[in-house]
Scaffold this active site. Sequence first.
Site, mmCIF file in Angstrom:
data_model
loop_
_atom_site.group_PDB
_atom_site.id
_atom_site.type_symbol
_atom_site.label_atom_id
_atom_site.label_comp_id
_atom_site.label_asym_id
_atom_site.label_seq_id
_atom_site.Cartn_x
_atom_site.Cartn_y
_atom_site.Cartn_z
ATOM 1 N N ASP A 18 12.187 -4.181 -9.281
ATOM 2 C CA ASP A 18 11.122 -4.449 -8.196
ATOM 3 C C ASP A 18 9.764 -4.418 -8.946
ATOM 4 O OD1 ASP A 18 10.157 -4.788 -5.695
ATOM 5 O OD2 ASP A 18 10.044 -2.550 -5.235
ATOM 6 N N GLY A 19 9.085 -5.325 -8.010
ATOM 7 C CA GLY A 19 7.755 -5.731 -8.425
ATOM 8 C C GLY A 19 7.233 -6.966 -9.275
ATOM 9 N N ARG B 273 6.846 -10.159 -8.359
ATOM 10 C CA ARG B 273 5.600 -10.896 -7.489
ATOM 11 C C ARG B 273 4.435 -10.129 -7.622
ATOM 12 N NH1 ARG B 273 8.060 -12.702 -1.806
ATOM 13 N NH2 ARG B 273 8.599 -10.626 -1.775
ATOM 14 N N ARG B 274 4.268 -8.679 -7.392
ATOM 15 C CA ARG B 274 3.190 -7.970 -7.468
ATOM 16 C C ARG B 274 2.491 -8.163 -8.749
ATOM 17 N NH1 ARG B 274 5.345 -2.998 -4.736
ATOM 18 N NH2 ARG B 274 7.217 -4.048 -5.033
ATOM 19 N N TRP B 275 3.540 -8.073 -9.901
ATOM 20 C CA TRP B 275 3.012 -8.350 -11.339
ATOM 21 C C TRP B 275 2.438 -9.499 -11.555
ATOM 22 C CZ3 TRP B 275 4.475 -11.663 -15.018
ATOM 23 C CH2 TRP B 275 3.826 -11.155 -16.305
ATOM 24 N N SER C 64 19.050 -9.234 -3.319
ATOM 25 C CA SER C 64 19.570 -8.395 -1.960
ATOM 26 C C SER C 64 20.149 -9.321 -1.102
ATOM 27 C CB SER C 64 18.575 -7.707 -1.236
ATOM 28 O OG SER C 64 17.711 -8.216 -0.732
ATOM 29 N N ASP D 190 19.001 -9.393 2.007
ATOM 30 C CA ASP D 190 17.894 -9.680 2.745
ATOM 31 C C ASP D 190 16.985 -10.883 1.990
ATOM 32 O OD1 ASP D 190 18.551 -7.691 4.574
ATOM 33 O OD2 ASP D 190 17.227 -6.133 3.311
ATOM 34 N N ASN D 191 17.149 -10.878 0.704
ATOM 35 C CA ASN D 191 16.229 -11.888 0.030
ATOM 36 C C ASN D 191 16.843 -13.478 0.389
ATOM 37 O OD1 ASN D 191 16.115 -9.917 -3.065
ATOM 38 N ND2 ASN D 191 14.605 -9.822 -1.196
ATOM 39 N N ARG E 42 14.914 -15.825 2.551
ATOM 40 C CA ARG E 42 13.720 -16.220 2.212
ATOM 41 C C ARG E 42 13.405 -17.824 2.138
ATOM 42 N NH1 ARG E 42 11.948 -13.143 -3.387
ATOM 43 N NH2 ARG E 42 11.764 -10.932 -2.570
#
Length: 253
Positions: free
Chosen positions: A33-34, A36-38, A78, A80-81, A84
Amino acid sequence: MNLRDLVYGLYARRVESRLDHAQVPKHIGVILDGNRRWAKASGGTPEQGHKAGADKIQELLGWCAETDVEVVTLWMLSTDNLSRPEDQLGPLLSIIEDAVRSLAADGRWRVHHVGTLDLLPARTQTVLKEAEQATFDNPGILVNVAVGYGGRQEIADAVRSLLLDHAERGTSIEEIAETVDIDVISEHLYTRGQPDPDLVIRTSGEQRLSGFMLWQSAHSEYYFCEVHWPAFRKVDFLRALRDYAARHRRFGG
């Protein structure tokens, strides 16, 4: 190498030297996880973040090999992804496909897909199938690539598989009800025949499972790491192992 890298390297060696390999988890699940935030924090694009995250996988597996881990499950996409927008999902799937090809080409790992193939594009399905077939006899770590994976979906698929299996044998509903237990359902999971994860690591600071291996993680230990996945370092991995080794697992006893 700058001073910070030198200090981290020395610290990592110190932690590793004190690690009891007898206490190392045999199966580690990792929620990557992370990305896109990275990327956002470093001024990059989401695609660059996902690419950096994919490149980190080989490093992680190398660390696992050094510490005698036997099974690693990587949650890469996932269910859920899959909802997108195409301009986001398409590049992400391409990066995942490249990462899976790289794992297969490495020669050290056995690649196994966990997830619902039918939910994925035909091209992605082909890459996953070919990687699994090409690495079937490899002796190294078993690497579960969770692509198009959801914990609830897995349980639903397991029950569906169980019912279809018995339907082919002509088993009545009453007979099925009498035989269904935890072990029978486990035999129809994506990870059938594998040990349940001893440790689940999630990066980026989120403290939830989000549906990851809901059935298998009933007795798992969890380790939540603040660092985003592309920035995950060997010292972070060793800290997770050290934390796991310090816990007393009771399994409900």
